[in-house]
Design an enzyme around this catalytic site. Structure first.
Site, PDB file in Angstrom:
ATOM      1  CB  SER A 210     -48.193  -6.665 -18.621  1.00 12.61           C
ATOM      2  OG  SER A 210     -48.061  -6.577 -17.227  1.00 12.61           O
ATOM      3  CG  HIS A 212     -46.470  -8.419 -13.876  1.00 15.97           C
ATOM      4  ND1 HIS A 212     -46.966  -9.627 -13.444  1.00 15.97           N
ATOM      5  CD2 HIS A 212     -47.520  -7.759 -14.423  1.00 15.97           C
ATOM      6  CE1 HIS A 212     -48.270  -9.685 -13.715  1.00 15.97           C
ATOM      7  NE2 HIS A 212     -48.624  -8.570 -14.305  1.00 15.97           N
ATOM      8  CB  CYS A 336     -56.989 -13.469 -12.395  1.00 14.03           C
ATOM      9  SG  CYS A 336     -55.665 -12.642 -13.257  1.00 14.03           S
TER      10      CYS A 336
END
Ligand code: PLP
Length: 386
Positions: A210, A212, A336
């Site tokens: 990913s 980011h 998260c």
């Protein structure tokens, strides 16, 4: 030249939450800028602007392939994020192999794998959840015992997002290859850019990344698919990404992922990040008697940027808010999870007592941190904990 007007080396905060996301590197921003402005062509268009965009995408694919040590750029497919790559790898394999519905994964995967596997178990798949010990380590022997004739896919992360604990991916891959016909998927989202990765040398079939997490923007990821391994298309449409993931390519983001990969390939500051993390961790554990490290003490078996520390008798969320008030960004558990009252599933799987798990803070350092950031964090913590 950095004409973007922002400089992550002089931020207006102390940012110690690099496992949640990183700043976009100025060099990455500069690389994507033309494709956000005048170079607007659709890579599927036949005119010069389209051809330029196509060329930029293929260059980025090569940069990512080189960074990961892939055998060629045909092994790299761009996605929108790490979660998409994880979902495609596992869900795609099962769609293609409906009779091989036994999955092996661990209790401490990111939600992108954990919640997907929970969902799959509700719709007829069988999932074996490998346990970790109190230091967050995996016992590869348990994997050997769990492998079966109908095991379709084994999915194990390379580095844990909350504790930074590294799993022995090479050993695990060999066990999978030698004892089964299963496909081996690795969630490499937290490892990428932090430790060296050479997929040519690793027995891995599918590898998620990913952007980011290593200085590219949010909204771009990739899935490495080893030559010879096939997955059904993730999105069906105009046939982009060699028919594997349709939809007009996110050219600026793809260019950014390529440039971030190239920068990470030549980055020489890993020892500095490790030194800052070691100092932060050592000082916290020495100064505050309520502090205890979550995850193995063997730093060779942890990411060099991560320290997950519980402050016994304190609420992690309270410490987080007070640090935030002092301009210092950290997280409790995974990003998260923040805002939720639940204690982290990772710390629960490590059987960290609930009262201690609630006081956990994850410090995750990055390229732009300085000694001064560490000093200021220690000073702020002294005030909060006293
Ligand atoms: N896998 C791991 C280990 C992660 O840490 C994360 C994000 O924190 C993801 C997957 C999901 O990545 P993304 O945010 O790009 O969907």
């Amino acid at each position: 030249m950095n004409t973007s007007g922002f400089d992550p080396t002089k931020p207006n905060m102390i940012y110690l939450d690099n496992n949640a996301t990183t700043a976009v590197a100025p060099e990455v921003f500069e690389a994507m800028r033309p494709f956000l402005t005048n170079q607007c062509g659709n890579p599927s268009s036949a005119h010069a602007s389209g051809v330029d965009a196509r060329r930029a995408i293929e260059h980025a694919r090569l940069q990512v392939a080189e960074f990961l040590g892939a055998s060629g750029r045909d092994e790299i497919v761009f996605t929108s994020c790490g979660s998409e790559s994880d979902n495609w790898a596992i869900g795609g394999f099962l769609e293609q192999n409906p009779t091989r519905r036994h999955i092996i994964t661990t209790r401490v995967e990111h939600e992108a794998v954990r919640n997907l596997c929970e969902h799959l178990s509700e719709i007829g798949c069988e999932v074996t959840w490998l346990e970790v010990n109190s230091l967050g380590e995996l016992d590869s022997g348990e994997l050997r015992k769990a492998l079966r004739r109908d095991t379709g896919i084994v999915s194990v992360m390379m580095a844990n997002n909350e504790t930074g604990v590294l799993f022995p991916i090479e050993d695990i891959g060999h066990i999978v290859r030698e004892n089964s016909d299963a496909i081996f998927h690795v969630d490499g989202v937290q490892a990428i850019g932090k430790i060296p990765i050479d997929l040519k040398a690793l027995p891995v079939d599918l590898f998620s990344i990913s952007g980011h997490k290593f200085y590219a923007p949010k909204g771009i990821g990739a899935l490495y698919i080893r030559r010879g391994v096939t997955l059904p298309p993730f999105i069906i449409g105009g046939g982009q990404e060699d028919g594997r993931r349709s939809g007009t390519e996110a050219v600026p983001n793809i260019v950014a992922l390529g440039r971030a990969s190239e920068l990470s390939n030549v980055f020489t500051g890993h020892d500095q990040i490790r030194g800052l993390r070691d100092r932060l961790e050592d000082e916290i554990l020495a100064r505050f008697s309520c502090a205890r490290l979550n995850g193995t003490q063997d730093r060779g078996k942890r990411l060099p940027n991560t320290a997950n520390i519980s402050f016994d008798g304190f609420e992690g969320s309270e410490i987080l808010m007070r640090l935030d008030g002092a301009g210092i960004c950290v997280s409790t558990g995974s990003a998260c999870n923040s805002g939720s009252e639940k204690v982290s599933a990772v710390l629960a799987a490590m059987k960290i007592p609930h009262a201690i798990a609630r006081g956990s803070i994850r410090f995750s350092l990055g390229r732009y941190n300085t000694q001064d950031d560490i000093d200021q964090t220690l000073t702020a913590l002294s005030k909060i904990l006293s």
